[in-house]
Design a protein around this motif. Structure first.
Motif, PDB file in Angstrom:
ATOM      1  N   VAL A 134      31.872  15.430  30.293  1.00 30.35           N
ATOM      2  CA  VAL A 134      31.061  15.611  30.746  1.00 30.35           C
ATOM      3  C   VAL A 134      31.570  16.825  31.623  1.00 30.35           C
ATOM      4  O   VAL A 134      29.990  18.067  31.169  1.00 30.35           O
ATOM      5  CB  VAL A 134      31.276  15.015  32.283  1.00 30.35           C
ATOM      6  CG1 VAL A 134      30.849  16.406  33.541  1.00 30.35           C
ATOM      7  CG2 VAL A 134      31.484  13.676  31.991  1.00 30.35           C
ATOM      8  N   ARG A 171      28.945  18.570  28.304  1.00 31.06           N
ATOM      9  CA  ARG A 171      27.236  17.904  27.984  1.00 31.06           C
ATOM     10  C   ARG A 171      27.215  19.267  29.118  1.00 31.06           C
ATOM     11  O   ARG A 171      25.511  19.373  29.484  1.00 31.06           O
ATOM     12  CB  ARG A 171      27.280  16.816  28.397  1.00 31.06           C
ATOM     13  CG  ARG A 171      27.383  15.901  27.269  1.00 31.06           C
ATOM     14  CD  ARG A 171      27.220  14.538  27.340  1.00 31.06           C
ATOM     15  NE  ARG A 171      25.383  14.485  28.219  1.00 31.06           N
ATOM     16  CZ  ARG A 171      25.189  14.210  26.779  1.00 31.06           C
ATOM     17  NH1 ARG A 171      25.271  13.591  25.474  1.00 31.06           N
ATOM     18  NH2 ARG A 171      23.477  13.612  26.916  1.00 31.06           N
ATOM     19  N   SER A 172      27.916  19.798  30.269  1.00 30.11           N
ATOM     20  CA  SER A 172      27.563  20.730  31.161  1.00 30.11           C
ATOM     21  C   SER A 172      28.156  21.717  31.336  1.00 30.11           C
ATOM     22  O   SER A 172      27.624  23.379  31.385  1.00 30.11           O
ATOM     23  CB  SER A 172      28.343  20.022  32.488  1.00 30.11           C
ATOM     24  OG  SER A 172      29.799  20.334  32.375  1.00 30.11           O
TER      25      SER A 172
END
Length: 91
Positions: free
Chosen positions: A85, A88-89
């Motif tokens: 996370v 990807r962020s």
């Protein structure tokens, strides 16, 4: 002490980073006018993230039990703090 404005439940809120008394990572206040979340300035990493989520949940769900808030904050911080996370962020 660092303060920033945010919005919770559609209302202005304050997030304050400050020294907290021993044994307390953060707290939340929803009265009298706006919500105020205080987080211990020394927290870092997942512990910081979990505390911010925990106190925000108290503001957003004032009638939720401490057990529900603690469990939800732990689970949400675990998801958000996961390497996938964060990567990807862009964190």
């Amino acid at each position: 002490m660092q303060t920033e404005q945010t919005t919770l439940n559609g209302a202005p809120s304050l997030l304050i980073h400050c020294d907290m008394r021993e044994g307390l990572d953060g707290d939340a206040q929803t009265e009298p006018v706006e919500s105020i979340i205080r987080v211990d300035d020394s927290l870092r990493g997942r512990e910081y993230l979990e505390t911010v989520i925990h106190e925000a949940l108290h503001v957003q769900l004032p009638h939720a039990s401490e057990e529900f808030v603690a469990r939800s904050a732990e689970e949400l911080s675990q998801i958000i703090f996961s390497s996938t996370v964060r990567r990807r962020s862009g964190l």
